[in-house]
Enzyme design. Structure first.
Site, PDB file in Angstrom:
ATOM      1  CG  HIS A   1      -0.703  -0.223   2.490  1.00 42.92           C
ATOM      2  ND1 HIS A   1      -0.147   1.186   3.184  1.00 42.92           N
ATOM      3  CD2 HIS A   1      -0.260  -1.117   3.547  1.00 42.92           C
ATOM      4  CE1 HIS A   1       0.269   0.999   4.358  1.00 42.92           C
ATOM      5  NE2 HIS A   1       0.137  -0.487   4.567  1.00 42.92           N
TER       6      HIS A   1
ATOM      7  CG  ASP B   1       2.227   0.052   7.682  1.00 47.08           C
ATOM      8  OD1 ASP B   1       1.959  -0.357   6.677  1.00 47.08           O
ATOM      9  OD2 ASP B   1       1.838   0.413   8.876  1.00 47.08           O
TER      10      ASP B   1
ATOM     11  CD  GLU C   1      -3.333  -1.333   5.309  1.00 44.28           C
ATOM     12  OE1 GLU C   1      -3.344  -2.338   5.713  1.00 44.28           O
ATOM     13  OE2 GLU C   1      -2.804  -0.266   5.982  1.00 44.28           O
TER      14      GLU C   1
ATOM     15  CG  ASP D   1       0.881  -3.980   5.081  1.00 44.93           C
ATOM     16  OD1 ASP D   1       1.827  -2.889   5.381  1.00 44.93           O
ATOM     17  OD2 ASP D   1      -0.215  -3.710   5.430  1.00 44.93           O
TER      18      ASP D   1
END
Ligand SMILES: [Zn+2]
EC number: 3.4.17.-
Length: 258
Positions: free
Chosen positions: A76, A88, A122, A150
């Site tokens: 993402h 992240d 996300e 992820d």
């Protein structure tokens, strides 16, 4: 502080919540064990802003023989508001980008289409993934494998996989190609926030398995910066991603669903 979402049931008072990092909790614990009186000054700046438009980013290498069939790699593109979003999910987004880039640079074109999706929103609840599924679910029977990274793109220990026993046996053979990197394990639980719609629809799914302890040491905090990422480890993760996605996209048959 460590940050994240807070949801309330209907009809309850919306009491603000906060959480602190493990490091700070341990420091406060040490101070308490020394008999210190602890006074905490807490300032919170969390706000909910109005919705706005954002977009998934999609690229693909079109398949040479079964272009309507798809192997999907993804991460993402958005991140939490603190930190830089390097682990992240910059790591997952860019090993997915790198997988397509490597395959293109090598002049390869697999039999079925290899599609990169960099999901938007996300962190707000998988909104980009949900929108993509709604638009493409009519074609679900043509998705051979959906992949998502992820969890940081650190040194991988293998692949987490959800699918039939037959498909798992094939994935074990595919992963055996990575013997030179010593990353051959196939674990269970291939699910991920952005690919779960597809897995629930019966499409085999895979996630990169790496060091979650390291991931959650920096996750959703100001510690999530580029300095946490290791280029050599990311290269290994990208190699795993490229090999798995290419080989599955280039097999004569789609992964079996049963
Ligand atoms: Zn994430």
């Amino acid at each position: 502080p460590h940050t994240g979402t807070q949801e309330y049931e209907d009809g309850v008072p919306k009491i603000p919540t906060a959480c602190i990092t493990v490091e700070d909790a341990e420091m406060i614990s040490r101070m308490a064990s020394h008999g210190n009186t602890i006074v905490i000054h807490l300032e919170m700046g969390a706000k909910t802003y109005p919705d706005t438009d954002s977009f998934n980013t999609i690229a693909e290498v079109t398949g040479s023989k079964y272009p309507q069939q798809v192997v999907l790699v993804s991460g993402h593109l958005d991140s939490w508001d603190v930190g830089q979003g390097a682990l992240d999910d910059g790591g997952g987004a860019f090993i997915s980008w790198e997988a397509l880039s490597l395959i293109k640079d090598l002049g390869l074109r697999p039999k079925r289409t290899l599609r990169l999706v960099l999901w938007t929103a996300e962190e707000q609840g998988g909104i980009g993934a949900s929108q993509y599924y709604e638009r493409h679910k009519a074609n679900a029977s043509n998705y051979s494998l959906v992949m998502e990274s992820d969890s940081g793109a650190f040194l991988p220990t293998g692949l987490q996989f959800t699918g039939s026993d037959k498909a798992r046996a094939i994935m074990k053979e595919v992963m055996s190609l990575l013997q030179p990197l010593n990353v051959t394990e196939v674990f269970s639980d291939g699910e991920g926030t952005d690919i779960n719609f597809w897995i629930q629809a019966g499409v085999p799914g895979a996630s990169l398995r790496d060091d979650l302890y390291k991931y959650f040491s920096f996750h959703h905090s100001h510690g999530d910066t580029m300095t946490v990422m290791d280029p050599k480890q990311m290269n290994v993760a990208a190699a795993v991603w490229a090999v798995v996605s290419y080989v599955v996209a280039d097999m004569e048959e789609m992964l079996p669903r049963s």
